[in-house]
Design a protein around this motif. Structure first.
Motif, PDB file in Angstrom:
ATOM      1  N   LEU A  40       0.789  -1.285  -0.121  1.00 59.35           N
ATOM      2  CA  LEU A  40       0.210   0.026  -0.126  1.00 59.35           C
ATOM      3  C   LEU A  40       0.756   1.338  -0.113  1.00 59.35           C
ATOM      4  O   LEU A  40       2.026   1.182   0.250  1.00 59.35           O
ATOM      5  N   ASN A  41       0.126   2.496  -0.490  1.00 61.79           N
ATOM      6  CA  ASN A  41       0.822   3.575  -0.176  1.00 61.79           C
ATOM      7  C   ASN A  41       1.972   3.688  -1.441  1.00 61.79           C
ATOM      8  O   ASN A  41       3.289   4.679  -0.916  1.00 61.79           O
ATOM      9  N   MET A  42       2.381   3.143  -2.404  1.00 60.06           N
ATOM     10  CA  MET A  42       3.365   3.080  -3.279  1.00 60.06           C
ATOM     11  C   MET A  42       3.456   4.419  -3.791  1.00 60.06           C
ATOM     12  O   MET A  42       4.826   4.713  -4.329  1.00 60.06           O
ATOM     13  N   SER A  43       2.487   5.082  -3.955  1.00 62.18           N
ATOM     14  CA  SER A  43       2.601   6.516  -4.608  1.00 62.18           C
ATOM     15  C   SER A  43       3.382   7.493  -3.648  1.00 62.18           C
ATOM     16  O   SER A  43       3.657   8.833  -4.113  1.00 62.18           O
ATOM     17  N   LYS A  44       3.564   7.070  -2.443  1.00 65.72           N
ATOM     18  CA  LYS A  44       4.132   8.163  -1.432  1.00 65.72           C
ATOM     19  C   LYS A  44       5.604   7.589  -1.043  1.00 65.72           C
ATOM     20  O   LYS A  44       6.154   6.706  -1.852  1.00 65.72           O
ATOM     21  N   PRO A  51       8.880   6.006   0.878  1.00 71.65           N
ATOM     22  CA  PRO A  51       8.975   4.718   1.607  1.00 71.65           C
ATOM     23  C   PRO A  51       8.894   4.561   2.999  1.00 71.65           C
ATOM     24  O   PRO A  51       8.315   3.371   3.351  1.00 71.65           O
ATOM     25  N   ALA A  52       8.699   5.565   3.713  1.00 72.75           N
ATOM     26  CA  ALA A  52       8.107   5.760   4.909  1.00 72.75           C
ATOM     27  C   ALA A  52       6.849   5.064   5.163  1.00 72.75           C
ATOM     28  O   ALA A  52       6.237   4.909   6.337  1.00 72.75           O
ATOM     29  N   MET A  53       6.162   5.314   3.949  1.00 70.14           N
ATOM     30  CA  MET A  53       4.868   5.062   4.240  1.00 70.14           C
ATOM     31  C   MET A  53       4.295   3.598   3.662  1.00 70.14           C
ATOM     32  O   MET A  53       3.321   3.357   3.539  1.00 70.14           O
ATOM     33  N   TRP A  54       5.255   3.156   2.550  1.00 66.88           N
ATOM     34  CA  TRP A  54       5.111   1.715   2.094  1.00 66.88           C
ATOM     35  C   TRP A  54       4.535   0.748   3.328  1.00 66.88           C
ATOM     36  O   TRP A  54       5.304   0.794   4.153  1.00 66.88           O
ATOM     37  N   SER A  55       3.725   0.088   2.811  1.00 69.62           N
ATOM     38  CA  SER A  55       2.950  -0.739   3.929  1.00 69.62           C
ATOM     39  C   SER A  55       2.492  -2.080   3.386  1.00 69.62           C
ATOM     40  O   SER A  55       1.435  -1.912   2.580  1.00 69.62           O
ATOM     41  N   PRO A  56       3.058  -3.307   3.602  1.00 65.77           N
ATOM     42  CA  PRO A  56       2.632  -4.368   3.044  1.00 65.77           C
ATOM     43  C   PRO A  56       1.065  -4.796   3.823  1.00 65.77           C
ATOM     44  O   PRO A  56       1.175  -4.764   4.925  1.00 65.77           O
ATOM     45  N   ARG A  57       0.317  -5.699   2.869  1.00 65.44           N
ATOM     46  CA  ARG A  57      -0.762  -6.250   3.592  1.00 65.44           C
ATOM     47  C   ARG A  57      -1.144  -7.295   2.640  1.00 65.44           C
ATOM     48  O   ARG A  57      -0.845  -7.567   1.486  1.00 65.44           O
ATOM     49  N   CYS A  58      -1.551  -8.521   3.378  1.00 69.69           N
ATOM     50  CA  CYS A  58      -1.850  -9.619   2.626  1.00 69.69           C
ATOM     51  C   CYS A  58      -3.378 -10.097   3.019  1.00 69.69           C
ATOM     52  O   CYS A  58      -4.180  -9.890   4.213  1.00 69.69           O
ATOM     53  N   GLN A  59      -4.372 -10.451   2.074  1.00 70.08           N
ATOM     54  CA  GLN A  59      -5.597 -11.229   2.217  1.00 70.08           C
ATOM     55  C   GLN A  59      -5.031 -12.469   2.880  1.00 70.08           C
ATOM     56  O   GLN A  59      -4.259 -13.254   2.204  1.00 70.08           O
ATOM     57  N   SER A  60      -5.523 -13.359   3.835  1.00 71.92           N
ATOM     58  CA  SER A  60      -5.408 -14.470   4.296  1.00 71.92           C
ATOM     59  C   SER A  60      -6.270 -15.497   4.064  1.00 71.92           C
ATOM     60  O   SER A  60      -7.411 -15.260   4.162  1.00 71.92           O
ATOM     61  N   ASP A  61      -6.204 -16.751   3.786  1.00 71.28           N
ATOM     62  CA  ASP A  61      -7.000 -17.923   4.027  1.00 71.28           C
ATOM     63  C   ASP A  61      -7.217 -18.051   5.245  1.00 71.28           C
ATOM     64  O   ASP A  61      -6.167 -18.730   6.277  1.00 71.28           O
ATOM     65  N   LEU A  89      12.795   6.448   9.833  1.00 73.53           N
ATOM     66  CA  LEU A  89      13.766   5.728  10.047  1.00 73.53           C
ATOM     67  C   LEU A  89      13.058   4.223  10.322  1.00 73.53           C
ATOM     68  O   LEU A  89      13.522   3.033  10.211  1.00 73.53           O
ATOM     69  N   LEU A  90      11.780   4.017  10.802  1.00 75.17           N
ATOM     70  CA  LEU A  90      10.945   2.784  11.057  1.00 75.17           C
ATOM     71  C   LEU A  90      10.499   2.411   9.770  1.00 75.17           C
ATOM     72  O   LEU A  90       8.925   2.079   9.694  1.00 75.17           O
ATOM     73  N   ARG A  91      11.091   2.099   8.557  1.00 76.74           N
ATOM     74  CA  ARG A  91      10.331   1.725   7.427  1.00 76.74           C
ATOM     75  C   ARG A  91      10.127   0.100   7.488  1.00 76.74           C
ATOM     76  O   ARG A  91      11.043  -0.662   8.088  1.00 76.74           O
ATOM     77  N   GLN A  92       9.193  -0.335   6.743  1.00 79.17           N
ATOM     78  CA  GLN A  92       9.108  -1.792   6.513  1.00 79.17           C
ATOM     79  C   GLN A  92      10.199  -2.617   5.832  1.00 79.17           C
ATOM     80  O   GLN A  92      10.525  -3.651   6.141  1.00 79.17           O
ATOM     81  N   ASP A  93      11.067  -1.894   5.017  1.00 80.21           N
ATOM     82  CA  ASP A  93      12.137  -2.429   4.365  1.00 80.21           C
ATOM     83  C   ASP A  93      13.317  -2.784   5.239  1.00 80.21           C
ATOM     84  O   ASP A  93      14.194  -3.631   4.924  1.00 80.21           O
ATOM     85  N   ASN A  94      13.544  -2.048   6.167  1.00 78.96           N
ATOM     86  CA  ASN A  94      14.735  -2.321   7.035  1.00 78.96           C
ATOM     87  C   ASN A  94      14.573  -2.541   8.637  1.00 78.96           C
ATOM     88  O   ASN A  94      15.155  -2.527   9.440  1.00 78.96           O
ATOM     89  N   ALA A  95      13.292  -3.242   8.879  1.00 77.14           N
ATOM     90  CA  ALA A  95      13.064  -3.647  10.109  1.00 77.14           C
ATOM     91  C   ALA A  95      14.121  -4.674  10.596  1.00 77.14           C
ATOM     92  O   ALA A  95      14.624  -4.857  11.761  1.00 77.14           O
ATOM     93  N   ASP A  96      14.654  -5.590   9.636  1.00 73.87           N
ATOM     94  CA  ASP A  96      15.657  -6.642  10.120  1.00 73.87           C
ATOM     95  C   ASP A  96      17.136  -5.967  10.442  1.00 73.87           C
ATOM     96  O   ASP A  96      17.686  -6.124  11.315  1.00 73.87           O
ATOM     97  N   PHE A  97      17.601  -4.776   9.696  1.00 74.30           N
ATOM     98  CA  PHE A  97      18.399  -3.971  10.042  1.00 74.30           C
ATOM     99  C   PHE A  97      18.264  -3.372  11.623  1.00 74.30           C
ATOM    100  O   PHE A  97      19.212  -3.443  12.538  1.00 74.30           O
ATOM    101  N   ARG A  98      17.133  -2.899  11.648  1.00 73.74           N
ATOM    102  CA  ARG A  98      16.744  -2.269  13.246  1.00 73.74           C
ATOM    103  C   ARG A  98      16.722  -3.398  14.221  1.00 73.74           C
ATOM    104  O   ARG A  98      17.204  -3.029  15.522  1.00 73.74           O
TER     105      ARG A  98
END
Length: 625
Positions: free
Chosen positions: A85-89, A91-101, A439-448
């Protein structure tokens, strides 16, 4: 002979998202752990919508994964659709989402837990707690069985004295088809805890075969879907299931209004506060009477089921009113119900009664996680469960607590908000709550977070090695940009097409690529960049990470500097038994708030509602700072 002769290190009460993460983290840290739940068949049940992640919530799921939790792995293994979500903004706003079974999600959680060493299970209702002075000693079940433990984590969700409302009807229950839990609230209140009531709701579930999708707008997943977990245990989805969107209308609103006099929300039977940012449909049309329509998201519940979740139609109206109104929504003209929507009221405990570890201030060894703390959402609950499990394990081991700061994780923001500010309505995480979201982006949570978790014995060696490889590879790529020049004849055509000033002489890639007009795909057009990627066999995750570090370096550095300034106040610890009554020049409100919250640091004290900057200055002077 007792069923439970041995003493446990950690007992977790409740098998929802918080309870599952708490059990997994404690057991994986070597604790002898017991998960007690009223129904082992309903472990990790998705009580509301069949989805994980979303704005700010997706960042939390990635943080849980980086720390060694299970939510991301389970989500990837049970996903039917993935979106960033929010790919037009930025990277601080990029947010992954999945529909689940929904069924696969719960099944996979159960399998992962059963394959976790040190973890036992027991199915029964916990109806009481065993105390010895100001310490927890264990739990008591409905059958009168006493089970002893060094620590106890309560993750009771909506079950504590739960009351379900459908129109004029009301009955005890923790969720549809399951009984409420009684006794724990009473035990806690008796020894001095403050409790309150909250409300949440859920929409009808319907038969997808009865819907006309041709009248709705299709909402497909991403063309190149990603995944949640940093581990390589699953591959991104190839096939996906679409969701759909439709709308209410004035006709639908009029039909709903006909039932308002029978609504428990409007006739006074429900007195507690519901989630502001996920209101019921009757609340929406009442509060936003000028709106002619509201969005309805039609979400499949899994790969092989016809059950559909009607997102946006949460309601406690009588079932006949729900049915008539929903049949007036485009595409729902012939809808068949699986079950009506309902509201549920339940007990919670204001989280200002907790420490940053989620241990209660009143009782040593007792931890709260999830909706018992006034939060809403699977992700918020799972994050608290993970942190409570970690800190219960560290308490048993006699080690220092594990606390995340606001500039280190959304999880740190979540917990600090709860224990510092409290909440009088169901708390939901948003990116706007985090002052350091760049600083708290979804892409760097592993680094943090992965190294922090590895050091306390939770994140695996495999996780650590993957993180180190990704970090080294992305840093080397950034260094390549710093050291490599780009010629004017290659750059200027691209710059011109983007409306950016032309280069007059060759310049370093780092400087050129930091221009805001250039998108990621523009950077990848440069020949030397492609050669570097191919030579070093870089994957998309590393490429994206490096480009973000280049394009947003100025913003990232500025936020780091701001965080460093604030963290100087985080280092000033307030003694646990500090006597605020001695600080006579502090405002009365500031003194009373600090006595209630008992902040751990000066920085935390400054975030308490009602504490003025002058109060902090006076406190610093009094402490000799």
């Amino acid at each position: 002979m007792s069923l439970f002769q041995d003493k446990y290190d950690v007992i977790v009460v409740g098998g929802g998202h918080a309870g599952c993460e708490a059990s997994a983290s404690a057991a994986n840290m070597g604790m002898k752990t017991l998960l007690i739940t009223m129904s082992l068949q309903n472990i990790a049940q998705m009580s509301c919508n069949p989805a994980m992640g979303g704005i700010a919530k997706g960042q939390i799921v990635r943080e849980i994964d980086a720390l060694g939790g299970y939510s991301a792995i389970v989500s990837d293994n049970s996903a039917i659709q993935f979106k960033m979500l929010n790919m037009s903004k930025g990277p601080a706003m990029w947010s992954p989402r999945c529909q689940s079974d929904r069924m696969r999600f719960a099944e996979f959680w159960r399998m992962m837990l059963e394959n976790t060493p040190n973890l036992d299970f027991y199915q029964e209702m916990v109806s009481g707690l065993i105390f010895e002075g100001d310490e927890i000693r264990g739990v008591r079940t409905n059958l009168g069985i006493e089970i002893y433990s060094k620590t106890v984590i309560l993750t009771n969700g909506t079950f504590l004295n739960g009351l379900i409302h459908i129109g004029e009807k009301q009955f005890g229950g923790g969720r549809a088809g399951e009984s409420a839990s009684y006794g724990i609230t009473e035990d806690l209140v008796k020894i001095g805890f403050e409790s309150g009531r909250m409300k949440t709701g859920t929409p009808p579930r319907v038969d997808g075969r009865s819907l006309d999708y041709s009248k709705m707008e299709e909402q497909p997943g991403d063309k190149n879907p990603q995944k949640f977990s940093y581990l390589n245990v699953t591959k991104p989805l190839v096939d996906q299931r679409s969701c759909y969107m439709t709308y209410t209308s004035n006709e639908v609103h009029d039909l709903l209004r006909e039932g308002f006099d029978r609504s428990p929300m409007f006739n006074g039977r429900i007195k507690s506060i519901g989630p502001r940012y996920c209101p019921s449909i009757e609340d929406k049309i009442n509060r936003f009477a000028d709106k002619e329509r509201h969005q309805i998201f039609v979400e499949p519940e899994g790969w092989n089921t016809v059950e559909v979740y009607v997102n946006g139609f949460s309601t406690s109206l009588p079932e006949d009113v729900q049915f008539r109104a929903l049949r007036s929504v485009a595409g729902f003209e012939n809808v068949k119900f699986f079950r009506p929507g309902y509201a549920i009221e339940y007990d919670y405990f204001p989280p200002t009664q907790l420490k940053h570890t989620l241990e209660t201030k009143l009782i040593k060894g007792l931890y709260f996680a999830g909706q018992i703390n006034g939060t809403t959402g699977y992700e918020e609950a799972a994050a608290q469960g993970l942190m409570a499990g970690i800190n219960a394990a560290l308490e048993v081991q006699g080690k220092e607590p594990f606390i995340l700061k606001r500039d280190e994780a959304y999880i740190g923001v979540l917990i600090d908000d709860l224990i510092t500010k409290g909440t009088e309505e169901p708390y939901r995480m948003f990116t706007s709550r985090a002052e350091y979201r760049t600083l708290l982006r979804q892409d760097n949570a592993d680094f943090r977070l992965t190294e922090k978790s590895f050091n306390i014995g939770l994140a695996s060696t495999e996780r650590m090695k993957r993180m180190e490889y990704k970090k080294t590879a992305s840093e080397n790529f950034v260094q390549f940009f710093r050291e490599t020049s780009v010629k004017t004849e290659e750059a200027n055509p691209i710059l011109e097409s983007k409306g950016s000033d032309l280069m007059k002489q060759p310049d370093k890639m780092f400087k050129v690529f930091s221009r805001p007009q250039l998108a990621d795909e523009d950077i990848l057009k440069f020949k030397k960049v492609q050669e570097y990627i191919n030579t070093n066999n870089l994957d998309k995750e590393i490429i994206d990470q490096a480009i973000i570090q280049v394009k947003y370096s100025g913003y990232i550095e500025k936020e780091k500097n701001n965080a460093d300034k604030i963290n100087r106040l985080e280092d000033i610890i307030i003694p646990e038994n500090f006597d605020y009554d001695k600080v006579k020049s502090m405002s009365f409100e500031g003194r009373e708030k600090m006595k209630k919250i008992r902040p751990r640091t000066i920085s935390q004290a400054s975030r308490i509602s009602g504490v003025a900057p002058s109060d902090i200055s006076i406190l610093l002077i009094f402490m000799g700072r």
